[in-house]
Each structure stands twice: as C-alpha cells, then as structure tokens.
Write an enzyme that holds these catalytic residues in place. Structure first.
Site, PDB file in Angstrom:
ATOM      1  N   GLN A  48       0.844  -1.213   0.000  1.00  0.00           N
ATOM      2  CA  GLN A  48       0.000   0.000   0.000  1.00  0.00           C
ATOM      3  C   GLN A  48       0.872   1.254   0.000  1.00  0.00           C
ATOM      4  OE1 GLN A  48      -1.287  -2.558   2.368  1.00  0.00           O
ATOM      5  NE2 GLN A  48      -2.878  -3.052   0.877  1.00  0.00           N
ATOM      6  N   ASN A  66      -4.088   1.060  -2.490  1.00  0.00           N
ATOM      7  CA  ASN A  66      -3.569  -0.285  -2.721  1.00  0.00           C
ATOM      8  C   ASN A  66      -2.532  -0.277  -3.851  1.00  0.00           C
ATOM      9  OD1 ASN A  66      -4.941  -2.036  -0.857  1.00  0.00           O
ATOM     10  ND2 ASN A  66      -6.837  -1.613  -1.995  1.00  0.00           N
ATOM     11  N   HIS A 158     -14.370  -7.680   4.244  1.00  0.00           N
ATOM     12  CA  HIS A 158     -13.613  -8.918   4.512  1.00  0.00           C
ATOM     13  C   HIS A 158     -14.539 -10.122   4.485  1.00  0.00           C
ATOM     14  CE1 HIS A 158      -9.733  -7.208   5.772  1.00  0.00           C
ATOM     15  NE2 HIS A 158     -10.468  -6.175   6.171  1.00  0.00           N
ATOM     16  N   ASN A 189     -11.441  -8.320   0.664  1.00  0.00           N
ATOM     17  CA  ASN A 189     -10.234  -8.969   1.180  1.00  0.00           C
ATOM     18  C   ASN A 189     -10.648 -10.362   1.628  1.00  0.00           C
ATOM     19  OD1 ASN A 189      -8.312  -6.535   1.288  1.00  0.00           O
ATOM     20  ND2 ASN A 189     -10.144  -5.766   2.320  1.00  0.00           N
ATOM     21  N   CYS A 216      -2.256  -8.749   7.333  1.00  0.00           N
ATOM     22  CA  CYS A 216      -3.324  -7.782   7.068  1.00  0.00           C
ATOM     23  C   CYS A 216      -3.998  -7.482   8.412  1.00  0.00           C
ATOM     24  CB  CYS A 216      -4.326  -8.358   6.069  1.00  0.00           C
ATOM     25  SG  CYS A 216      -5.727  -7.243   5.757  1.00  0.00           S
ATOM     26  N   GLY A 217      -3.833  -6.250   8.879  1.00  0.00           N
ATOM     27  CA  GLY A 217      -4.348  -5.895  10.206  1.00  0.00           C
ATOM     28  C   GLY A 217      -5.862  -5.944  10.279  1.00  0.00           C
TER      29      GLY A 217
HETATM   30  N1  LIG Z   1      -6.331  -4.179   0.756  1.00  0.00           N
HETATM   31  C1  LIG Z   1      -7.168  -3.525   1.710  1.00  0.00           C
HETATM   32  C2  LIG Z   1      -6.507  -2.326   2.337  1.00  0.00           C
HETATM   33  C3  LIG Z   1      -5.259  -2.636   3.139  1.00  0.00           C
HETATM   34  C4  LIG Z   1      -5.480  -3.520   4.378  1.00  0.00           C
HETATM   35  C5  LIG Z   1      -4.227  -3.592   5.214  1.00  0.00           C
HETATM   36  N2  LIG Z   1      -3.111  -4.224   4.646  1.00  0.00           N
HETATM   37  C6  LIG Z   1      -4.424  -3.880   6.681  1.00  0.00           C
HETATM   38  O1  LIG Z   1      -3.401  -4.084   7.372  1.00  0.00           O
HETATM   39  O2  LIG Z   1      -5.539  -3.791   7.168  1.00  0.00           O
HETATM   40  C7  LIG Z   1      -8.484  -3.094   1.066  1.00  0.00           C
HETATM   41  O3  LIG Z   1      -8.514  -2.832  -0.152  1.00  0.00           O
HETATM   42  O4  LIG Z   1      -9.487  -3.000   1.773  1.00  0.00           O
END
Ligand SMILES: N[C@@H](CCC[C@H](N)C(=O)O)C(=O)O
Length: 277
Positions: A48, A66, A158, A189, A216-217
């Site tokens: 990102q 992204n 998600h 995600n 991915c947090g």
């Molecule tokens: N790819 C995600 C955004 C980034 C999420 C991230 N790496 C995290 O740590 O939460 C999206 O498009 O929603």
C-alpha cells in the site's frame, strides 16, 4: 536527486508501505503513478501507498492506496505505522488518526509496538457490502476446496474462510477469483483462517488490490470477529500471519483492538520519474 519528494518505507508484520507526507504540500497520485511506486522491480515496491494528509479533527488524515491504485477505507498495519511516526514527532503516547472509515485512536505501547482501536465491526450485508440480502455469518460462496465464509466490514470488506489445512490451497489462483466474486460489488479482502486454539488463529490473507500479503491488520480483526461469531474463538486471540503476530481483542463495548509491531525500513527521495506530476 536531493530535491526529490521524500518517502519512508515502513512495514507492520511484513505488510509494507511507501509513506508520503502530504501535510504541507498536497500529493495527488494517478493510478499509473501508484502502481509504478508499488512495483517491486520498477518502483520502490509495497502493498500500500500511504499519504499522510492534514486533518481538522485528528492528528492527521491517512489516505490508503492499494498497489493497484484503488483506494481503501482501512489498513490496520499502516495505521500503526503512521501512529508511530506521528508519535515520534511530538512524543505523544496517544493520538487519533482520521481515515475514510472514521477516527481511530492509537496508543504507543512500547518501542515499535502500537495498539489501534479499529472501531466497531459492521455485520449487515449492506455495510460490507454484499450484492444482495444474505446472512453474513454464512455467505453463499464456494470455490474449489473452500466454502461458507463469514463476512464483516472493518471499514473495508472482509470474508473469512475457515480451513483445516493450507497445503492444498492455491491462494494465487483462488484469491483473485474470490476477491472479485460477483457477491462483492466493491471486491473484498479474503482471509483463510485455521483455528489452532480458542486464542490462536493462523491466518493468510489475499488482499483486495494487493494480492497475498505477509499480514493484514484489518483482516486479522475480521478473522477474530468472524471466528468468535461462529463460536470458534474467544474474544481475544493471537493471529499468526506469514509476517508476524497481531493480538486482537473484540471488547465487550464492540470495539476491536489491534496490537502489533511497526518498523521503519528506509527513507529516501523519489526519482523524478516516480514523482507526482
Ligand atoms: N487491501 C485492503 C486495504 C489494506 C489492508 C491492510 N493491509 C491492513 O493491514 O488492514 C483493502 O482494499 O481493503
């Protein structure tokens, strides 16, 4: 090269970011510029790109792009990184970061250890969003060996599949197809979670717009929330990903806390070819 645009390279548990400071001079990146910056051979390389912008109501606004140039509402790992950066500037131990998904409170817990209040998960199908009304605890979605994910929004969409084994999962193949499944009008995600114990989950995430990342947090928060809703996990668990471990707590007041590491990798200036026009 000295007068190029300064950048920092940071990561949280291996989820890596190019961080640009746009608080004084605005930075607007085209999709082509973002994808070039994120390119691991022709650019700097990252999952990102993070723009730190001014905020009227928080310590800073954080914009999340992204690797494919699309904008996201939440990024847990980058929020910890930005909190650590801002804290280092002022010495503050507690601060607030504004994102498109809301204001997130951050606490500096120790050297390179940050906790973020990621807010409340959203569980209604419209909030994820899904294409049509559906029970978000059991989505009508299956591909190859995976089926029946649970979905929630942590400010970004998600879906979490619960799996017994990763060995036979071709994530590079099923990840992009699931990310863009018809059921997700804004893509999603995709997490693959193996329950090790009620307080430990092994997780891999195919991220929307970035592919398979080391961590991915927001995906870790979603995995804990979805696992708890299914009765598979407690409200607090360690989420082990390829790049490190995050501790996630779904508090009784419905807020999800994420604690984990941050690291600064390098800093420099962008070559003119990579500079915003
Ligand atoms: N790819 C995600 C955004 C980034 C999420 C991230 N790496 C995290 O740590 O939460 C999206 O498009 O929603």
């Amino acid at each position: 090269m000295d007068n190029g645009l300064p950048f920092l390279k940071m990561h949280g548990a291996g989820n890596d970011f190019v961080v640009l400071d746009a608080r004084t001079d605005p930075i607007a990146l085209t999709t082509a510029q973002s994808t070039l910056l994120a390119d691991r051979r022709r650019g700097i390389g990252c999952d990102q790109i993070i723009l730190i912008e001014p905020s009227a109501s928080a310590d800073a606004f954080m914009r999340i792009l992204n690797a494919d140039g699309s904008e996201a509402g939440a990024c847990g790992n980058a929020t910890r990184c930005v909190a650590a950066l801002l804290a280092a500037e002022t010495g503050a131990r507690a601060l607030t970061i504004e994102t498109n998904a809301g204001h997130l409170a951050a606490i500096i817990k120790g050297p390179n250890l940050v906790e973020i209040d990621m807010g409340e998960p959203r569980l209604d199908w419209q909030d994820i969003p899904l294409l049509e009304a559906m029970d978000t605890l059991h989505l009508r979605l299956a591909l190859g060996p995976v089926e029946d994910p649970a979905a929630c929004s942590m400010g970004n969409p998600h879906a979490t599949f619960f799996v017994d084994d990763f060995r036979h999962l071709a994530l590079d193949t099923i990840g992009p197809r699931l990310e863009s499944a018809r059921i997700f009008p804004e893509r999603a995600n995709i997490g693959f979670a193996r329950i090790e114990a009620k307080d430990r989950i092994r997780l891999r995430v195919w991220e929307r717009g970035a592919g398979l990342t080391l961590a991915c947090g927001s995906g870790a928060c979603a995995a804990l929330v979805n696992a708890n809703r299914r009765g598979l996990a407690d409200r607090r668990a360690e989420i082990e990903m390829d790049g490190g471990i995050l501790t996630i707590t779904w508090r009784e007041d419905n807020h999800v806390l994420m604690e984990g590491p941050v690291a600064l990798t390098c800093q420099g200036t962008l070559a003119p070819e990579l500079l915003p026009a």
